[in-house]
Design an enzyme around this catalytic site. Sequence first.
Site, PDB file in Angstrom:
ATOM      1  N   ARG A 105       0.756  -1.075   0.074  1.00  0.00           N
ATOM      2  CA  ARG A 105      -0.044  -0.106  -0.035  1.00  0.00           C
ATOM      3  C   ARG A 105       0.928   1.296   0.137  1.00  0.00           C
ATOM      4  O   ARG A 105       1.515   1.570   0.981  1.00  0.00           O
ATOM      5  CB  ARG A 105      -0.858  -0.075   1.105  1.00  0.00           C
ATOM      6  CG  ARG A 105      -1.631   1.145   1.213  1.00  0.00           C
ATOM      7  CD  ARG A 105      -2.696   1.203   2.414  1.00  0.00           C
ATOM      8  NE  ARG A 105      -3.841   0.514   1.815  1.00  0.00           N
ATOM      9  CZ  ARG A 105      -5.189   0.597   2.282  1.00  0.00           C
ATOM     10  NH1 ARG A 105      -5.292   1.157   3.380  1.00  0.00           N
ATOM     11  NH2 ARG A 105      -6.096  -0.186   1.944  1.00  0.00           N
ATOM     12  N   HIS A 132      -7.339   0.832  -6.525  1.00  0.00           N
ATOM     13  CA  HIS A 132      -7.645  -0.078  -5.398  1.00  0.00           C
ATOM     14  C   HIS A 132      -8.113  -1.368  -6.020  1.00  0.00           C
ATOM     15  O   HIS A 132      -9.240  -1.676  -5.423  1.00  0.00           O
ATOM     16  CB  HIS A 132      -8.542   0.431  -4.074  1.00  0.00           C
ATOM     17  CG  HIS A 132      -8.388   0.045  -2.901  1.00  0.00           C
ATOM     18  ND1 HIS A 132      -7.584  -1.070  -2.435  1.00  0.00           N
ATOM     19  CD2 HIS A 132      -8.977   0.199  -1.646  1.00  0.00           C
ATOM     20  CE1 HIS A 132      -7.668  -1.518  -1.297  1.00  0.00           C
ATOM     21  NE2 HIS A 132      -8.503  -0.556  -0.770  1.00  0.00           N
ATOM     22  N   GLN A 135      -9.960  -4.131  -3.449  1.00  0.00           N
ATOM     23  CA  GLN A 135     -11.087  -3.665  -3.017  1.00  0.00           C
ATOM     24  C   GLN A 135     -12.137  -3.960  -4.007  1.00  0.00           C
ATOM     25  O   GLN A 135     -13.136  -4.658  -3.691  1.00  0.00           O
ATOM     26  CB  GLN A 135     -11.261  -2.127  -2.732  1.00  0.00           C
ATOM     27  CG  GLN A 135     -12.602  -1.699  -2.326  1.00  0.00           C
ATOM     28  CD  GLN A 135     -13.171  -2.241  -0.974  1.00  0.00           C
ATOM     29  OE1 GLN A 135     -12.259  -2.183  -0.010  1.00  0.00           O
ATOM     30  NE2 GLN A 135     -14.148  -2.715  -0.867  1.00  0.00           N
ATOM     31  N   ASP A 227     -17.957   6.289  -1.269  1.00  0.00           N
ATOM     32  CA  ASP A 227     -16.541   6.124  -0.479  1.00  0.00           C
ATOM     33  C   ASP A 227     -16.267   7.632   0.024  1.00  0.00           C
ATOM     34  O   ASP A 227     -17.003   8.450  -0.377  1.00  0.00           O
ATOM     35  CB  ASP A 227     -15.496   6.058  -1.607  1.00  0.00           C
ATOM     36  CG  ASP A 227     -13.968   5.785  -1.004  1.00  0.00           C
ATOM     37  OD1 ASP A 227     -13.989   5.765   0.273  1.00  0.00           O
ATOM     38  OD2 ASP A 227     -13.130   6.076  -1.746  1.00  0.00           O
ATOM     39  N   CYS A 267     -16.772   1.017   0.546  1.00  0.00           N
ATOM     40  CA  CYS A 267     -15.326   0.377   0.565  1.00  0.00           C
ATOM     41  C   CYS A 267     -15.035   0.200   2.040  1.00  0.00           C
ATOM     42  O   CYS A 267     -14.294  -0.638   2.415  1.00  0.00           O
ATOM     43  CB  CYS A 267     -14.423   0.877  -0.144  1.00  0.00           C
ATOM     44  SG  CYS A 267     -14.053   2.426  -0.090  1.00  0.00           S
ATOM     45  N   ARG A 295     -13.449  -9.007   1.317  1.00  0.00           N
ATOM     46  CA  ARG A 295     -12.034  -8.801   1.218  1.00  0.00           C
ATOM     47  C   ARG A 295     -11.186 -10.027   1.463  1.00  0.00           C
ATOM     48  O   ARG A 295     -10.184 -10.493   0.700  1.00  0.00           O
ATOM     49  CB  ARG A 295     -11.574  -7.604   2.088  1.00  0.00           C
ATOM     50  CG  ARG A 295     -12.077  -6.276   1.635  1.00  0.00           C
ATOM     51  CD  ARG A 295     -11.692  -5.702   0.239  1.00  0.00           C
ATOM     52  NE  ARG A 295     -10.157  -5.515   0.393  1.00  0.00           N
ATOM     53  CZ  ARG A 295      -9.370  -4.621   0.613  1.00  0.00           C
ATOM     54  NH1 ARG A 295      -9.901  -3.318   1.057  1.00  0.00           N
ATOM     55  NH2 ARG A 295      -8.225  -4.765   0.376  1.00  0.00           N
TER      56      ARG A 295
HETATM   57  N1   CP Z   1     -11.307  -0.526   2.050  1.00  0.00           N
HETATM   58  C1   CP Z   1      -9.986  -0.781   2.833  1.00  0.00           C
HETATM   59  O1   CP Z   1      -8.972  -0.888   2.021  1.00  0.00           O
HETATM   60  O2   CP Z   1      -9.966  -0.516   4.292  1.00  0.00           O
HETATM   61  P1   CP Z   1      -8.462  -0.252   4.851  1.00  0.00           P
HETATM   62  O3   CP Z   1      -7.946   1.149   4.508  1.00  0.00           O
HETATM   63  O4   CP Z   1      -8.962  -0.196   6.393  1.00  0.00           O
HETATM   64  O5   CP Z   1      -7.386  -1.198   4.567  1.00  0.00           O
HETATM   65  N1  NVA Z   2     -10.357   6.416  -1.256  1.00  0.00           N
HETATM   66  C1  NVA Z   2      -9.982   5.965   0.067  1.00  0.00           C
HETATM   67  C2  NVA Z   2     -10.018   4.534  -0.002  1.00  0.00           C
HETATM   68  C3  NVA Z   2      -9.936   4.100   1.455  1.00  0.00           C
HETATM   69  C4  NVA Z   2     -10.065   2.367   1.235  1.00  0.00           C
HETATM   70  C5  NVA Z   2      -8.759   6.444   0.351  1.00  0.00           C
HETATM   71  O1  NVA Z   2      -7.685   6.331  -0.533  1.00  0.00           O
HETATM   72  O2  NVA Z   2      -8.252   6.962   1.516  1.00  0.00           O
END
Ligand code: CP
Ligand code: NVA
Length: 312
Positions: A105, A132, A135, A227, A267, A295
């Site tokens: 990440r 993502h 997701q 989101d 999400c 997930r």
């Molecule tokens: N939806 C998602 O990726 O959640 P986290 O940021 O908690 O991993």
């Molecule tokens: N769009 C959000 C998604 C989190 C899972 C972010 O990037 O923070």
Amino acid sequence: MVGALRGRDFLAVADLTGADLDALLDLAADLKRGRDPGLPLARRSVAMVFLRPSNRTRVSFEAAIHRLGGHPIALFDREIELGRRESVSDVGRILDRYADGLVARIPSARDLVGLAASMEHPVINAMTDSGHPCQILADCLTVREVRGDLAGARVTFVGDGNNVCNSWIEAAAVAGIELRVVTPAGYEPSERELSRMEELSPGSRRRVLVTNDLDLGLADTEVIYTDVWTSMGQEDQHEDRRQDFGPYQINEGVLGRAPSGVRVMHCLPAHRGEEITDAVIDGPQSVVFDQAENRYWVQLALLAAIFSPDQT
Ligand code: CP
Ligand code: NVA
């Protein structure tokens, strides 16, 4: 067909063909029904680099790696200091010597590609600022559970044309989803993302309607997806975004403007009271917590496919 993923990176939904995606979702559904995935990661380690916070992604990946017999090694910004303490490619080359794969990440998609290029072992995108994909795998499984099929599903993404939205656009091309993206003016997904979709699957651009008109996006939809308005890394824009996105909150009034059987997805994490109200996220049309559970199942399937033993 999941054999096609053996040893490969998974950096974007667009890395998959429609057949790959179907096979992966079939495997995830089988695993969820109780099929034994075996221990393809026995005596192997998977490194995980998280430069942004995570609950779902990190915990579901760690649990899935463990379930497959492997050892997850989670590393955070303070240890890795990617590009500051060490170059991106040196980090990748070193992790490649110790671990059998990487879950990353990382805000910059370019750094993710750089890491993948410096590693022989597979790299999985656990979210960048531009996508993502894991997701969206879970989301596709959830849509299948709700309506039995992905192709032709009418999904309305309401909010920011962000990383999650970009991966939905790719999924629309790969899986034949009828996607509506509803954003405030100025927050539309980039034309680059939309043209990439057309390159990926000629003719698919017409499957995505981009509009600022919520009612247009809600007409005949089956799934409303939202989101956060302020993604990780955008905290300094929070107040402006609260103003700009206010009319796009998913609340009971908005649900009443959509077809009666519509389902609601998010999400997570949710900023309750901003993009979605408690009554909706906790209400009978919400499948948000099944979606979060998924997930785990899709990532178990993804890891099992990527790390499946070579039978040849
Ligand atoms: N939806 C998602 O990726 O959640 P986290 O940021 O908690 O991993
Ligand atoms: N769009 C959000 C998604 C989190 C899972 C972010 O990037 O923070």
